[in-house]
Every structure is written in structure tokens, then in C-alpha cells.
Enzyme design. Structure first.
Site, PDB file in Angstrom:
ATOM      1  N   ASP A  51       0.731  -1.311   0.235  1.00 61.43           N
ATOM      2  CA  ASP A  51      -0.157  -0.224   0.094  1.00 61.43           C
ATOM      3  C   ASP A  51       1.080   1.274   0.248  1.00 61.43           C
ATOM      4  OD1 ASP A  51      -2.136   1.461  -0.160  1.00 61.43           O
ATOM      5  OD2 ASP A  51      -2.638   1.256   2.070  1.00 61.43           O
ATOM      6  N   HIS A  89      -3.431   0.635  11.880  1.00 57.81           N
ATOM      7  CA  HIS A  89      -2.232  -1.275  11.531  1.00 57.81           C
ATOM      8  C   HIS A  89      -1.123  -0.584  11.137  1.00 57.81           C
ATOM      9  CE1 HIS A  89      -3.872   1.028   7.719  1.00 57.81           C
ATOM     10  NE2 HIS A  89      -2.865   0.321   7.179  1.00 57.81           N
ATOM     11  N   ARG A 192      -0.652  13.558  10.569  1.00 61.09           N
ATOM     12  CA  ARG A 192      -2.137  13.329   9.830  1.00 61.09           C
ATOM     13  C   ARG A 192      -2.362  12.027  10.081  1.00 61.09           C
ATOM     14  NH1 ARG A 192      -2.894  10.115   5.400  1.00 61.09           N
ATOM     15  NH2 ARG A 192      -5.214  10.311   4.009  1.00 61.09           N
ATOM     16  N   LEU A 193      -3.402  12.055  11.464  1.00 59.21           N
ATOM     17  CA  LEU A 193      -4.357  10.438  11.946  1.00 59.21           C
ATOM     18  C   LEU A 193      -4.803   9.851  10.832  1.00 59.21           C
ATOM     19  CD1 LEU A 193      -5.350  12.607  15.302  1.00 59.21           C
ATOM     20  CD2 LEU A 193      -3.313  11.351  14.428  1.00 59.21           C
ATOM     21  N   ASP A 194      -3.792   8.823  10.235  1.00 55.93           N
ATOM     22  CA  ASP A 194      -4.900   7.787   9.034  1.00 55.93           C
ATOM     23  C   ASP A 194      -5.266   6.541   9.390  1.00 55.93           C
ATOM     24  OD1 ASP A 194      -4.590   7.317   6.216  1.00 55.93           O
ATOM     25  OD2 ASP A 194      -3.504   5.478   6.922  1.00 55.93           O
ATOM     26  N   GLU A 234      -8.106  12.371   9.329  1.00 53.63           N
ATOM     27  CA  GLU A 234      -8.256  11.707   8.019  1.00 53.63           C
ATOM     28  C   GLU A 234      -9.503  10.991   7.944  1.00 53.63           C
ATOM     29  OE1 GLU A 234      -8.062   9.002   4.829  1.00 53.63           O
ATOM     30  OE2 GLU A 234      -7.964   8.862   6.723  1.00 53.63           O
ATOM     31  N   ASP A 292      -4.841   9.069  -2.799  1.00 52.56           N
ATOM     32  CA  ASP A 292      -5.490   7.787  -3.081  1.00 52.56           C
ATOM     33  C   ASP A 292      -6.706   8.618  -4.275  1.00 52.56           C
ATOM     34  OD1 ASP A 292      -4.725   6.269  -1.026  1.00 52.56           O
ATOM     35  OD2 ASP A 292      -6.445   7.580   0.460  1.00 52.56           O
ATOM     36  N   LEU A 342     -13.965   1.406  -2.110  1.00 52.04           N
ATOM     37  CA  LEU A 342     -15.228   1.951  -2.649  1.00 52.04           C
ATOM     38  C   LEU A 342     -16.176   2.781  -2.682  1.00 52.04           C
ATOM     39  CD1 LEU A 342     -17.281  -0.590  -0.048  1.00 52.04           C
ATOM     40  CD2 LEU A 342     -16.492  -1.305  -1.805  1.00 52.04           C
ATOM     41  N   TYR A 343     -14.819   3.366  -2.241  1.00 48.59           N
ATOM     42  CA  TYR A 343     -16.294   5.316  -2.139  1.00 48.59           C
ATOM     43  C   TYR A 343     -14.921   6.263  -2.886  1.00 48.59           C
ATOM     44  CZ  TYR A 343     -12.891   5.058   1.861  1.00 48.59           C
ATOM     45  OH  TYR A 343     -11.103   4.890   2.599  1.00 48.59           O
ATOM     46  N   ARG A 398      -5.429   2.756  -8.100  1.00 53.95           N
ATOM     47  CA  ARG A 398      -4.310   3.949  -7.555  1.00 53.95           C
ATOM     48  C   ARG A 398      -3.167   4.589  -8.200  1.00 53.95           C
ATOM     49  NH1 ARG A 398      -5.503   3.586  -0.972  1.00 53.95           N
ATOM     50  NH2 ARG A 398      -5.000   1.481  -1.630  1.00 53.95           N
TER      51      ARG A 398
END
Length: 490
Positions: A51, A89, A192-194, A234, A292, A342-343, A398
Site C-alpha cells: 500500500d 494498523h 496526519r491521523l491516518d 483523515e 488516493d 468502495l468510495y 491508485r
């Protein structure tokens, strides 16, 4: 406190073809005085995981292929510097999880990772599982057999290579504390709070943005503030959620803005955009594109909650993006290209607008006049088109908007009228004092006026979408100057 000026979002290696020092040199050279801050996308070990760095094996170490913590310090010396605290994670390849796989509950790191049993000790019903909100299809649990002979259902909100952390226990708290301390010691001043909205799981809920999540964000933000850092939440969700979250953290992202600008341009209708600008959080970062895809749910309905755009308008928005990109985005979105979002629609913002220079520059003008601190993604800065070769080679949706550049490609891009015009627009946003004043948004139908006023100075963006005209008017006392946005493309 971060500066109220435009920031760059970028990977160190993908923009330069090299490393962190090359990025610092770019910002001191060809891009001197353009950006006041940098969101440096994951630079942890490894930068090229499944990722693109958001699955860190070691979140507390810089990938040696692109630099060291000293290089991070040097970049942050002259710029606001944002880094991602990947709250939810860690990579399945991390030494901690590999130890868990080898030893099961006998591992010293067992408590760091979240299992189904931790949240549902008495078992989970089908109804409870269906209620869990997940941004990707399928189950949020991955069964894995460990060295103790037992198979455990580990919580994997995103992919089976991203194992969720148990942020409620001492092991999870200590893990994130270590990363925060590293950031604070190395000139990172914005966190940035991912994926923070998924961090707290609770039986009988949808496990997303719970009351307990808000309390957790409060605590995490205060901890970062005490270390001299600001926090950005985020969260992709319904627009009302963004308004609520903004009251609990230093700043949020305005993810509703990108689809609303596209809707306005596609339909010559500014009503939905104006409605949002009148209620949107003022303590926000604005983006059009990021690493993204282009978010959709942030402007649309969710469950029984109406959106800023209705379902039909959302469908039209998505289909128009696909058409404008000659269906390239369709190849990178949804079930295509191993895509699990999905978004989001995977496409460059430039190609989502049919590579129309004026429409793209107008979209940036709207972004810069909207409330918030603007961020420009490196692909957007150089008006990059969809990278179909990279998409074909990786089959990662992406990657269509994550190109690998180098000095030659940057030099070529800097000579394009659209890039020159965008940089000129960035400098207007950075330099005009009225952007520190009061904001108003007026209009309806195909016309609108976005204005900032500070004492005797003001700057306004007047747009007629139907005729595709946009004027920037600056007033300083009795002096008035008007700039036709089209003139920036010469």
C-alpha cells in the site's frame, strides 16, 4: 501553528526519482517560495509495500533507500512538515507480527494486535458482523494459523497485509507513543491521523467514528499538541461527520470539496458547492487530489442521511469522470485493477476534467478561495495525466495517479502554461493578506462570488460557470485591480 499558505503533498522518491534530499533541493530550487509546507507521504520502511508505505514494517524508521531522520530534520527546517501517524494498523511483515505468527499467544507482541475475540469474546452474530463498516468489500477478519497450532481471526480493516493495532492496551499505546516521539524530535510539526476513524472497535456498533473514537482522537490530539505538533484527522465519511470531527481535533480534511467542484463544472450549477462552503469547517485542509482516489461518499448520501448531492447526481458525477478520461478511470476503479476502495474514483483530477486547462485552473482557484489551508498533490501540481503504463505494470488502481517523475519530466512540466498558471495562482494565495480575514460566499445557479476581506483589503473570485469566465478582483482601499483567470494560461 502551521502557516496559512499552500502545501505540497508528495512522495520523496516518486516526485524526484531519488530521495528526501533531492526533494529538499527541488523545494529550494525550481519550486523556491512556492510551498510553505510539505505533506511527506510515508517514508517509513518500506516505501514500496503493498500500500505504498501505508503498511509499515517499521513505522519508526526511515527507509534507508531514500534517507535518514537527519534528512527529515533538514526538510522540516524551512517548511511545515506533515507525516502520517498510521493509527489503525501495521504490516503483517513487521517483526512484531511475524513473532506473533511464530509463537501465537506466547509472543511478547501478542497484545499489540487486535483479534475478533478481543472485541467479541462471546462470539459474534451474523448481524453484528454485517453492521461493521468497512471501506472495502468482504470480511474485516483474516484467519491466520500461528506457531502455537491455533488459528486466530485477526482484525484487518483494509487488507490482509495490514493488521489492526489494539490501541486500547499498553502495547498499542506504547507503539504509537514511540512514533510520535520520533516525529517530534525530527522537525515534524503536523501529524496526519491516518484511518483514525477505524481505530476503536466496540461490539454492537458499526466500529466507525463512535463516541469512544472521538474521545480517543481528543486524547491523541492533546498528546501530539503537548509535543508541539498539530493533528489532522483523515476521515472519509458523510459531510456532517466532518463538521462534527472538526470540533474535536485541530484540523480536518475538506473531502467534500473535490466532488462538489467537479459537479459545479460538469453541470454549471454552484448551489451544492455554495451550501457546503457556508457550513464547512474553517479549521481544515483543502485538497482536490491526493495519493488516493477522488472521494465520492463525502458529498453523497449515507444510509438515511441525505448528501450535498443526491444519488443520481453522484452517479452522473462518476460517469462524467469516466467519460472525460476516455474510460481510463473505469479501468482503475471499482472491481477493476485489484481496487478495493468502495468510495473513490481513481483518476488524476486533470483527466477527470478532460485535461481542460481552464477548467483545471478554475478548480484550483475555487480550492484556494475556499476556507482552509490548501494542499496540492505533486501529480496535480504538474497537471499529470493518468499513468496507464504504471497501472498496467502494477495492476493497482491508485497507481494511475502515483507517477514516477524525475528532473527532466519536472523541467518539461514547468514550461507548460497550465503549470505556470497554477504556480502564479499559488503565489496569489500565499501572498494576499486578505486570506487571513473573513470569508463570504454568495450566488446561485451558474454564478458565485467567493470573497475574503481583511480591514481595507479584499480579494474575490467571481465565476460564471455557464460562460466559463472567472475574475480575481483585489481591492486595497480605493485601489482596485482585476485579473482574468484565463490570462494566467498565456
Amino acid at each position: 501553528m502551521m502557516k496559512n499558505k499552500v502545501q505540497l503533498i508528495t512522495y520523496a522518491d516518486r516526485i524526484t526519482g531519488k530521495d528526501i534530499n533531492a526533494l529538499t533541493a527541488l523545494l529550494k530550487g525550481p519550486l523556491k517560495d512556492v510551498f510553505a509546507g510539505v505533506h511527506l507521504l510515508p517514508f517509513y520502511n518500506p516505501i514500496d509495500g503493498s500500500d505504498a508505505g501505508f503498511d509499515p514494517i517499521d513505522h519508526s524508521e526511515v527507509d534507508a533507500r531514500i534517507g535518514t531522520w537527519s534528512d527529515i530534520q533538514a526538510l522540516g527546517k524551512d517548511h511545515d512538515l506533515m507525516a502520517d501517524l498510521i493509527v489503525n494498523h501495521v504490516s503483517a511483515q513487521s517483526f512484531q507480527f511475524q513473532d506473533v505468527l511464530a509463537k501465537g499467544k506466547g509472543s511478547e507482541f501478542w497484545d499489540l494486535f487486535l483479534t475478533k475475540e478481543d472485541v467479541f469474546p462471546n462470539g459474534m452474530s451474523d448481524q453484528e458482523q454485517q453492521a461493521i463498516y468497512r471501506p472495502r468489500p468482504g470480511s474485516c477478519f483474516t484467519p491466520m494459523k500461528c506457531g502455537d497450532g491455533q488459528t486466530y481471526d485477526f482484525w484487518t480493516t483494509f487488507t490482509d497485509n495490514q493488521i489492526d493495532i489494539n490501541v486500547k492496551v499498553e502495547a498499542g499505546i506504547a507503539y504509537l507513543n514511540n512514533v510520535l516521539t520520533k516525529f517530534s524530535a525530527n522537525n515534524v510539526n503536523i501529524i496526519r491521523l491516518d484511518a483514525a476513524g477505524y481505530a476503536i472497535k466496540q461490539a454492537g456498533t458499526n466500529c466507525f467514528m463512535l463516541d469512544e473514537t472521538f474521545a480517543y482522537l481528543d486524547k491523541l490530539s492533546k498528546q501530539a499538541n503537548d509535543l508541539g505538533m498539530e493533528t489532522i484527522a483523515e476521515i472519509h465519511s458523510h459531510y456532517q461527520t466532518q463538521v462534527a470531527v472538526a470540533k474535536r481535533v485541530n484540523m480536518v480534511y475538506d473531502f467534500a470539496l473535490p466532488p462538489l467542484i467537479l459537479h459545479s463544472l460538469f453541470n454549471n450549477d454552484v448551489d451544492a458547492l455554495l451550501k457546503w462552503l457556508q457550513i464547512s469547517p474553517r479549521n481544515c485542509l483543502t485538497v482536490l487530489d491526493t495519493h488516493d482516489g477522488i472521494g465520492i461518499i463525502d458529498a453523497g448520501p449515507m444510509g438515511d442521511k441525505p448528501g450535498l448531492l443526491n444519488a443520481s447526481q453522484i452517479d452522473n458525477l462518476v460517469e462524467t469522470m469516466h467519460a472525460n478520461s476516455n474510460n481510463q478511470s473505469r479501468k482503475a476503479t471499482g472491481a477493476a485493477a485489484s481496487n478495493v476502495d468502495l468510495y473513490q474514483v481513481n483518476c488524476t483530477y486533470y483527466d477527470a476534467l478532460g485535461a481542460n486547462d481552464f477548467d483545471y485552473l478554475l478548480s484550483r482557484a475555487i480550492q484556494f478561495f475556499a476556507p482552509g489551508v490548501p494542499q496540492v498533490y505533486y501529480g496535480g501540481l504538474f497537471a499529470c495525466k493518468n499513468d496507464m503504463e504504471l497501472l498496467a505494470s502494477t495492476n493497482v488502481g491508485r497507481d494511475i495517479n502515483r507517477p514516477y517523475l524525475d528532473a527532466a519530466k519536472i523541467d518539461e512540466a514547468l514550461n507548460k502554461p497550465i503549470v505556470k498558471g497554477l504556480i502564479a495562482l499559488i503565489k496569489i494565495r500565499n501572498e494576499h493578506p486578505a486570506f487571513a480575514g473573513e470569508f463570504t460566499a454568495q450566488g446561485g445557479g451558474s454564478v458565485c462570488c467567493l470573497m475574503w476581506k481583511l480591514e481595507q483589503q479584499s480579494i474575490s473570485l467571481n465565476i460564471d460557470f455557464a460562460s466559463r469566465t472567472a475574475l480575481i478582483t483585489q481591492v486595497n482601499g480605493a485601489q482596485e485591480d482585476t485579473l482574468n483567470l484565463q490570462s494566467l494560461l498565456v
